[in-house]
Enzyme design. Structure first.
Site, PDB file in Angstrom:
ATOM      1  N   ASP A  12      26.752 -40.780 -12.043  1.00 32.88           N
ATOM      2  CA  ASP A  12      25.516 -41.142 -12.313  1.00 32.88           C
ATOM      3  C   ASP A  12      25.252 -42.487 -12.812  1.00 32.88           C
ATOM      4  O   ASP A  12      26.245 -42.836 -13.710  1.00 32.88           O
ATOM      5  CB  ASP A  12      24.954 -40.214 -13.460  1.00 32.88           C
ATOM      6  CG  ASP A  12      23.552 -40.125 -13.620  1.00 32.88           C
ATOM      7  OD1 ASP A  12      22.498 -40.571 -12.529  1.00 32.88           O
ATOM      8  OD2 ASP A  12      22.962 -39.359 -14.335  1.00 32.88           O
ATOM      9  N   GLU A  34      25.265 -41.379  -7.293  1.00 30.37           N
ATOM     10  CA  GLU A  34      23.745 -41.580  -7.472  1.00 30.37           C
ATOM     11  C   GLU A  34      23.319 -42.888  -6.779  1.00 30.37           C
ATOM     12  O   GLU A  34      24.038 -43.722  -7.212  1.00 30.37           O
ATOM     13  CB  GLU A  34      23.383 -41.016  -8.609  1.00 30.37           C
ATOM     14  CG  GLU A  34      22.004 -40.645  -8.447  1.00 30.37           C
ATOM     15  CD  GLU A  34      21.435 -40.137  -9.829  1.00 30.37           C
ATOM     16  OE1 GLU A  34      20.294 -39.909  -9.963  1.00 30.37           O
ATOM     17  OE2 GLU A  34      21.791 -40.241 -10.715  1.00 30.37           O
TER      18      GLU A  34
END
Length: 117
Positions: A12, A34
């Protein structure tokens, strides 16, 4: 990774390229990023280095629109279903560089998916 038999990691906000490239163990793992980065440019879909696969949030958004509003064209559906090559096919990356997903922790969970009436 060896002890726990981990296949890979999802990052992330994935800006740690140099650290990851320096680790021979991580280079053997599946690495999924991501599309958001903490840098000045922020959203980086299709711009991560070839060692990463990326969440294809364009697929997720179009599939949600298809299911909820029925306003996605056949062409858009086909492009997204076929790994969004216009976005991810750069620097010799293969179709598996795009990870098509429907559910996520941020706004449309698996519970949400199975709870729609």
């Amino acid at each position: 990774m060896r002890v726990c038999h981990v296949d890979g990691f999802r990052f992330d906000l994935a800006p740690l390229f140099e650290v990851i490239k320096a680790c021979p163990l991580l280079l053997q793992a599946k690495l999924i990023a991501e599309s958001w980065d903490v840098g000045l440019s922020g959203y980086q879909a299709g711009n991560f280095p070839p060692l990463f696969a990326e969440w294809n949030d364009h697929f997720r958004a179009d599939m949600r629109r298809l299911w909820l509003y029925r306003d996605v064209s056949n062409g858009a559906f086909s492009r997204r279903f076929a790994a969004s090559s216009g976005l991810f096919q750069r620097d010799g990356r293969l179709p598996h560089a795009a990870v098509n997903l429907i559910t996520a922790h941020d706004g449309f969970t698996l519970r949400d998916l199975v709870s729609f009436n």
